[in-house]
Each structure stands twice: as C-alpha cells, then as structure tokens.
Write an enzyme that holds these catalytic residues in place. Structure first.
Site, mmCIF file in Angstrom:
data_model
loop_
_atom_site.group_PDB
_atom_site.id
_atom_site.type_symbol
_atom_site.label_atom_id
_atom_site.label_comp_id
_atom_site.label_asym_id
_atom_site.label_seq_id
_atom_site.Cartn_x
_atom_site.Cartn_y
_atom_site.Cartn_z
ATOM 1 N N HIS A 10 20.861 -91.041 72.821
ATOM 2 C CA HIS A 10 20.017 -90.012 72.657
ATOM 3 C C HIS A 10 19.678 -89.596 71.126
ATOM 4 O O HIS A 10 19.203 -88.466 71.218
ATOM 5 C CB HIS A 10 20.966 -88.869 73.276
ATOM 6 C CG HIS A 10 20.856 -88.774 74.743
ATOM 7 N ND1 HIS A 10 19.844 -88.287 75.446
ATOM 8 C CD2 HIS A 10 21.884 -89.335 75.705
ATOM 9 C CE1 HIS A 10 20.095 -88.401 76.742
ATOM 10 N NE2 HIS A 10 21.287 -89.064 77.107
ATOM 11 N N LYS A 55 15.752 -73.756 71.533
ATOM 12 C CA LYS A 55 16.395 -75.010 71.521
ATOM 13 C C LYS A 55 17.695 -74.851 70.531
ATOM 14 O O LYS A 55 17.873 -73.663 69.923
ATOM 15 C CB LYS A 55 15.585 -76.009 71.233
ATOM 16 C CG LYS A 55 14.824 -75.787 69.630
ATOM 17 C CD LYS A 55 13.743 -77.004 69.403
ATOM 18 C CE LYS A 55 12.759 -77.003 70.500
ATOM 19 N NZ LYS A 55 12.353 -78.004 71.262
ATOM 20 N N ARG A 56 18.413 -75.901 70.432
ATOM 21 C CA ARG A 56 19.556 -75.919 69.550
ATOM 22 C C ARG A 56 19.132 -75.771 68.263
ATOM 23 O O ARG A 56 17.882 -76.071 67.908
ATOM 24 C CB ARG A 56 20.358 -77.265 69.741
ATOM 25 C CG ARG A 56 21.638 -77.393 68.776
ATOM 26 C CD ARG A 56 22.346 -78.827 69.553
ATOM 27 N NE ARG A 56 21.670 -79.760 69.761
ATOM 28 C CZ ARG A 56 21.157 -80.707 68.663
ATOM 29 N NH1 ARG A 56 21.914 -80.682 67.669
ATOM 30 N NH2 ARG A 56 20.811 -81.810 69.035
ATOM 31 N N LYS A 84 15.096 -79.911 63.738
ATOM 32 C CA LYS A 84 14.195 -78.966 64.809
ATOM 33 C C LYS A 84 13.011 -78.131 64.275
ATOM 34 O O LYS A 84 12.207 -77.727 64.871
ATOM 35 C CB LYS A 84 14.939 -78.498 66.069
ATOM 36 C CG LYS A 84 15.980 -79.527 66.831
ATOM 37 C CD LYS A 84 16.511 -78.648 67.684
ATOM 38 C CE LYS A 84 17.360 -79.769 68.306
ATOM 39 N NZ LYS A 84 16.684 -80.621 69.346
ATOM 40 N N THR A 139 13.410 -82.196 76.286
ATOM 41 C CA THR A 139 13.225 -81.761 77.669
ATOM 42 C C THR A 139 12.691 -80.337 77.663
ATOM 43 O O THR A 139 11.982 -79.812 78.921
ATOM 44 C CB THR A 139 14.444 -81.917 78.509
ATOM 45 O OG1 THR A 139 15.442 -81.212 78.043
ATOM 46 C CG2 THR A 139 14.736 -83.311 78.776
ATOM 47 N N LYS A 163 9.694 -78.525 80.282
ATOM 48 C CA LYS A 163 9.885 -77.168 81.226
ATOM 49 C C LYS A 163 8.796 -76.192 80.902
ATOM 50 O O LYS A 163 8.119 -75.467 81.951
ATOM 51 C CB LYS A 163 11.308 -76.526 80.803
ATOM 52 C CG LYS A 163 12.496 -77.448 81.236
ATOM 53 C CD LYS A 163 13.725 -77.004 80.606
ATOM 54 C CE LYS A 163 14.685 -78.103 80.821
ATOM 55 N NZ LYS A 163 15.937 -78.101 80.073
#
Length: 802
Positions: free
Chosen positions: A346, A534-535, A540, A642, A646
């Site tokens: 991952h 998100k995290r 990110k 992901t 969504k």
C-alpha cells in the site's frame, strides 16, 4: 419477522421488553437501538450459519483477509439496506414515534482503523459477501480505536476513543474458540530419530478470544464473517508478576497503533501483529482439520491475504504450524506457504515499509525468528546462485540485514502474489521501489486498482442522488455499477441537470447546518465547497492547500479589483499523536481559519472550517455535499487513494496531481472533467534521484510564495510566530521535501480554472455528471472480482447457501 411494518412493530415491542426489562413508555433511544440491533443480528443468523455450513459441505476454497485495520463505521443503516428491509423498519419505527435516524446516532463508529487501509478492508468485506464469494476478515478488537480528536485553541488534543462504552450489538463472543498465543520464552531443539524438532518453552501465553461480526451481502443470502480477536489473560499464567502480566496482555488489544518511537511501543506493536496472525492461523487450521486429515493440500482450500506489511508474520507462523505441529519437511511447508499467502503493498514511503530490530524481534518471538532467519538464509543462497559475487545486491535484498528484519522483503519472498493498488503505484513498485525483487519474481507482481463500495458511499450516503439515478437509468447499476455509464445520455437534459443541482444544494445546506451547530461558523451553501479530508501527512500536502488560502486572503485584502468565486474550504484530518509536524499544520489551518472567519471584509468570499474528529459517519455527510475533491499529494507518494473515488461518485470534481488513482480517474472522465496540476511522478522521482530542486529559488523569484512563507514567522499571526517556524524551516532550510513551493504556481492556476468552471453552472453540472457516470469502475465489486479471479482463485457460491 420483517415482512411488513405491523409484524415488525409487534416483534420490536416484545423484544424490547424481553431485552431491556422495561415497558416501551419507560424505554430510551439507546434501548430502542440495542433492541433493533439484536433483532437484525438474529434475523441474519440463520443465513450466517447456513453460509458457513455450505462452505464446509462444498469444501469451497475460502480466503481470509488479514488486516490490522477494519474501519467499519456504523452498521445499522448499512445492514438494513443490504437486507432490503430499511423501508419496512423505518416505517414501523415511525408508527411507534421513533426516528431511525435518531437510533443511528446512538451507534458509535467502529473506529478500528486510521484511514484508507482500514476503510478499504471494510469495503472489501462488503463486496466479498455481496458477490457471494467465500471470504472473511481477521482483525483485532481494539478496546479503543483511533483516538477521538478534539480541537482546543486550534491544537489537536487526543482523547481515548470509547466505541465499546455501550457494548457492540453486532458481535458474538466465541469464548469456546479461544486460542493461546505465546511470547518470549526459549526454544529447545530435540533430535527425534534423526529428525530435528523444536519446542517453545517457558513462554508467556496470551489467550486470544474471537468476537465474530456478520458481514451481510447486498440482497443475497450470503453472510460472511469478520473475526476480531481480543487479548485476555490465560487462567494459569506462569508469569510471577500477575498484575504486570495482566496489564501487558490487555494492552495488546487496547489501542490501535501504539506509539512505537520507543522500545516498549515497538514491542507492543510487534506483539499485536503476531497476535493477529497467530490467533487467526491457529483458528483457520483448527477449522480446516475438521474437514481434512492432512494439511498437505491446505493451499488448495485456504488463501491468506495480508493487507500491507502488518500481518506478514503469517508467513513464518504458517511455516511453524506446518513444520512443528504437522511434522512436514521445510520444502513441503515452504511450497504450501508460498502458494497460500498473497500480499498487497500500500505504500512507497520508506518509513511505512516496516523494519524490526533483531534485538526486539528475537527474544519476543524466538521460534518465529529462527524460521525467518532460515527463510533469509535460503533466499540469500538462491540470490548467490543467480547473482554470484554481487554482495551489494544480496545485502540490499536480504530479509535480515544490519540488525533489522525487513517485513516487505519477507512479504515478497514468502507470497505468490504481490499487488499494487493503482496502475502507477504498481509500475513504481516494479520499476523503482522493488525493482530488484521484480527482476527475480516478475510473475508475482500485478495491479489491482482499489475500489469503494457504492452501497455505502452512494446509496446509503446520498439517497437523493440515488433516487435521481434510479429515475434516470433504473436500478440495474446497484448490482452492476458499470451501468452508471448510461447517465452520460443526460448530459444535454437540462431538467435532469437541474435536479442534480438541487440535490447538491440540499446536501450542502444540510452540511452547512451541521457546521453551524458544531462550530458556530456560518458558511454559504452557494459558495464552492472545496474539501480536503484524509489523514494528515506531509506528503498529502494539506500545507499546499492552506498556503493557497493564505494567498487568496492576501489578494482579497490588498487588491480591490481581485475577483474570485466565493469559497468554503473544508478540512478534516487526524495527525498521529507523535507526528509533531502534522500537528503544526492542523494548528496553522485553525489559525488562518480564525483570522479569516472573523474578518467581515471577506466573509462573503472566503471561509475556512476544520471539522474535528474526522471519521466514517462524518465522511458520509461530507462527500455528498462536496464540489471540489482535493487530491493534491506529491506525485508518486499516494499509492491509490479511495477518498478520490468517493468524491467522484458523489459528483465532486477532482483537483489533483497525476498520482495514485487520480490518473485512472482522469482516464475514465476525460481531460475536460478533472483539474490536473503539478509535477508528474517521473519528475518527482528524478528530483529525488538526481537533485536539481532548490526551494529557496522559488521563494526568491515568486513574490506570492515569499509573502505566504514569510507570514509564517513575521508577526502576521501575532504571538504565534515561533509556532510555525518548523513549517517555515521545512520549506526553506530543509528544501521542501514534498515540493509544495514547486507546485504552488501550478496549483493557483488550477484553482483559478476551478472558479471559472464553477461560475458556468451548466458546464459544471455536466462535468459533475460525467464523474458520477464514470465512477462505476471504481466500485470495490470490480476490484474484489479481480482479486477472486486473478489472485485467490475462488468463485461465487450463489445458490449453494440454502
């Protein structure tokens, strides 16, 4: 029992009195929730039993998905929807003056995960059952899941998460199926008639007690199992310090992801990982033995899939069972193991590819270490045969090297399949990050692009949009989401587009009301809802987002001629408790939010909201109300994502880099229906390999960058200057590891394009519809069918459950 609302209400009232020991008039909402949950669990129990009996009778090959995380969220409405009884139950409750939505509020999120890894596992469980595939989950029943986040004075504060405070109505404790898991102790080798046998002596034993949850497929009789293990003390521990033993045991299943910055945390985390795989494999083998005399064909009937590196100890544990308990030769055990275990990678982040110090690993798991060491020795011998004299290559690829056990290396060597989770991610693994292993095992590597269950993330989360889709193209897309493509026929249908707009506005108004109730901040539903949830991690790039917000604020304050479409920027994110830098970014987001939200001169143009304690149930409210999906990771760093799927499925437009699944989203929606900016993965990796990027140059040559970076430390935030110095230094002194300043100008331009597109409502709605129409590919049903066909070799049992 649920065939009509009258029968339901009669049964519900009877069960309420029996379960709670009080009359309906005296009962509470929690009593109602608890009663309903028990009724549903009992309703599925018959099919649950039949499913398992069918698998055993037919001797179906079964897959067990081992994951350290399962981010389930709430299950009440989801189970009702999958059973097809949501309308009957909702109407029946209304007859009694009970709102189903109120009962949903009584349920705690099962916070057994941190982010995408755990949510993916939950989506996969749903798809396995829905597709009538014999697949189950194995995880840990953490007493406290990921922490509950509070924002106090702009800072993240972590509180213990209490999802089990009122019990968990969906689980069934199976104490009779408990197994023992050993730690510490010593290994004794015995020569028995010329054959070496091993015994693990003086071990500290922990009892693993299973709690089973039914996994209900969508309108099918198949009910699979998610087994969560709880660590408990054995009745007769050999440990002399009983209180310490009790505490050490309970800690194993107390918290998700203990802080492993110190040895105690490392030991606990490694304990969790072995606890999960040992308990699961012992249980699976015990069940298998009831049907088969020998384990020689184990791999033909059982698949073990390891979700990332956390469950990699399944490889040496299965070897231990086959050698020590079954008396097999190493060669036979290795053949079975390497044809049983498959592995999903991952990440390409080095810090996420786990490594354990031998000084911790060996004493904690003495027999397992011996097996890992033997696997390493044999693998290195094979490498020597293939690459004679190339000590550097052997050193780089070894499973144990420099006093560390490398879990990703063990995963690749000990499995028959290694898959990435997006096309570009898999290529990066093959061509760069794991290229040496790809050269040795090219047949193992394959791609399985992630997916999400559209049943939760569209049907459950966005019922109004679901109804519109059903009116337009019928309901066949529910079981075959690729049929969403037919929505493209409505691109020129102004009435359909207008309905799409109204649904989005209704969802935005609903979220705006919740934001006001929770934070006191008033946001305009007519503004663009630009969302990054998100995290929280540096790669990110929530920082890129917030620096752009600071730039917009500067423009509004300094340039009266500056025009922008009104924006509401929404954030939701948790930073790991020990991740100092990420917590600084949370503080920065909240600080700039406070500054902007209290400035009346920009209130009609700009708002910033940080939604605390981001979780599955909150996500279900956010995605349907979003206009822009921020997927702005440094290219090459996000394996898949992901959240991007969504958002897309709910009609939000992706603003992102060419990273992870963004690339495949772009391929499906077309260049005109997505906003792409920034460096490519190839460019990023070339910078890392050859250098050539100097962040200070961008600081000096772009006054927009210089202004926002200076504002971090020049008094702009009052007495908080020192607060953001680490962020300032990361950008300039540490050369901006994630290329925030390099992509800043490109990001501003992409955001400008977003504003222009949104101002043309008709164009935006067509773009939104194109995203919904092309989201069917990203259903986890497609992903799981590919796993079933290409990796696991399992097939549907539809019609066999009876």
């Amino acid at each position: 029992m649920f065939s009509n609302k009258e029968m339901f209400t009669e049964t519900f009232l009877q069960r309420l009195e029996m379960t709670c020991g009080k009359s309906f008039q005296e009962s509470t909402k929690r009593d109602h929730y608890h009663t309903l949950g028990i009724m549903i669990r009992e309703y599925v129990s018959s099919n649950w039993i039949k499913t398992n009996e069918s698998y055993r009778a037919e001797k179906e090959k079964q897959v067990y998905y081992l994951s350290i995380e399962f981010l389930l969220g709430k299950l009440l409405r989801h189970n009702l929807l999958n059973l097809g009884i949501d309308d009957v139950v909702e109407e029946g409750l209304k007859e009694l003056g009970i709102e189903l939505s109120d009962l949903e509020e009584m349920e705690a999120d099962a916070a057994l995960g941190n982010g995408g890894l755990g949510r993916l596992a939950a989506c996969f469980m749903d798809s396995l059952a829905t597709l009538d595939l014999p697949g189950h989950g194995c995880g840990i029943r953490y007493k406290h899941g990921l922490f509950e986040q509070k924002i106090v004075d702009g800072y993240q504060v972590e509180l213990p998460e209490q999802w089990l405070r009122h019990g968990h109505v969906w689980e069934v404790r199976k104490a009779d199926l408990a197994v023992d898991v050993p730690f510490w102790g010593r290994v004794e080798a015995i020569n028995n008639n010329g054959k070496l046998e091993f015994r693990h002596l003086e071990a500290e034993t922990v009892m693993a007690v299973p709690y089973d949850l039914p996994v209900v497929g969508y309108q099918t009789d198949t009910v699979n199992t998610l087994r969560l293990w709880s660590a408990e003390t054995t009745p007769y521990p050999i440990n002399r310090d009983i209180m310490k033993y009790k505490r050490d045991t309970e800690l194993i299943s107390e918290f998700l992801y203990p802080d492993d910055t110190h040895d105690e945390g490392k030991i606990l985390r490694l304990k969790q990982q072995y606890f999960l795989v040992s308990a699961s494999i012992r249980s699976i083998v015990r069940s298998y033995r009831k049907q088969h005399a020998s384990l020689i064909d184990f791999h033909k009937y059982v698949g073990l899939h390891i979700n990332d590196t956390h469950p990699v100890l399944a490889i040496p544990e299965l070897m231990r069972v086959l050698i020590d308990e079954e008396g097999m030769s190493w060669e036979d055990a290795w053949h079975i193991t390497t044809n049983t275990i498959s592995y999903t990678n991952h990440t390409t982040l080095a810090e996420a590819l786990e490594k354990w110090p031998v000084r911790i690993f060996q004493p904690l798991l003495p027999r397992i270490f011996m097996i890992v060491n033997e696997i390493n020795e044999r693998f290195c011998q094979d490498l020597w045969t293939q690459y004679p004299g190339d000590w550097r290559k052997i050193e780089d690829m070894a499973i144990i090297a420099h006093d560390q056990v490398k879990m990703a290396h063990l995963a690749i060597v000990g499995s028959y399949s290694v898959n990435g989770v997006a096309a570009i991610h898999t290529e990066i693994l093959k061509q760069r990050e794991m290229n040496q292993f790809y050269q040795v095992f090219p047949e193992k590597f394959n791609n399985k692009t992630n997916g999400i269950t559209h049943r939760r993330w569209l049907i459950k989360s966005n019922p109004k949009l679901t109804s519109l889709i059903n009116e337009g193209i019928g309901t066949k897309w529910v079981n075959h989401p690729e049929h969403l493509k037919e929505l493209q026929f409505f691109q020129q249908d102004s009435a359909f587009l207008e309905q799409l707009y109204e649904i989005k506005q209704d969802n935005k108004k609903s979220l705006a009301e919740k934001i006001k109730a929770k934070t006191g901040i008033v946001v305009d539903p007519l503004s663009i809802f630009d969302v990054q949830v998100k995290r929280l991690h540096a790669y990110k790039r929530q920082l890129l987002n917030v620096l752009h917000i600071m730039y917009l604020y500067n423009r509004l304050k300094e340039d009266s001629s500056f025009q922008m479409y009104p924006r509401t920027f929404l954030f939701g994110a948790k930073a790991s408790p020990g991740y100092y830098y990420a917590k600084k970014i949370i503080k920065l987001i909240n600080t700039i939010a406070e500054k902007i939200n209290n400035d009346k001169t920009v209130s009609d143009k700009l708002k910033v909201v940080f939604l605390e304690n981001y979780r599955v149930s909150l996500a279900e409210e956010i995605f349907p109300a979003s206009d822009v999906s921020e997927q702005i990771s440094t290219a090459s760093k996000e394996a898949s994502g992901t959240g991007n799927m969504k958002f897309m499925m709910n009609g939000a437009l992706t603003l992102g880099t060419l990273d992870g699944a963004n690339i495949e989203i772009k391929e499906h929606v077309g260049d005109d229906n997505i906003f792409i900016f920034g460096l490519t993965a190839e460019e990023v990796m070339n910078y890392y390999q050859y250098g050539g990027y100097t962040s200070v140059d961008y600081y000096h040559h772009d006054k927009r960058i210089r202004q926002v970076v200076d504002q971090l430390t020049n008094g702009y935030f009052g007495d908080l200057d020192n607060e953001f110095e680490p962020i300032h230094d990361s950008l300039l002194m540490e050369n901006d590891q994630y290329f925030v300043l390099r992509d800043f100008s490109s990001y501003i331009e992409a955001q400008r394009e977003v504003g222009k597109a949104y101002a043309d409502q008709n164009r935006w709605l067509k773009m939104s519809l194109a995203n919904i129409a092309n989201s069917g590919f990203f259903s986890s049903d497609r992903t799981i069918q590919q796993y079933a066909d290409d990796i696991w070799n399992i097939s549907s049992v539809k019609g066999k459950v009876r």
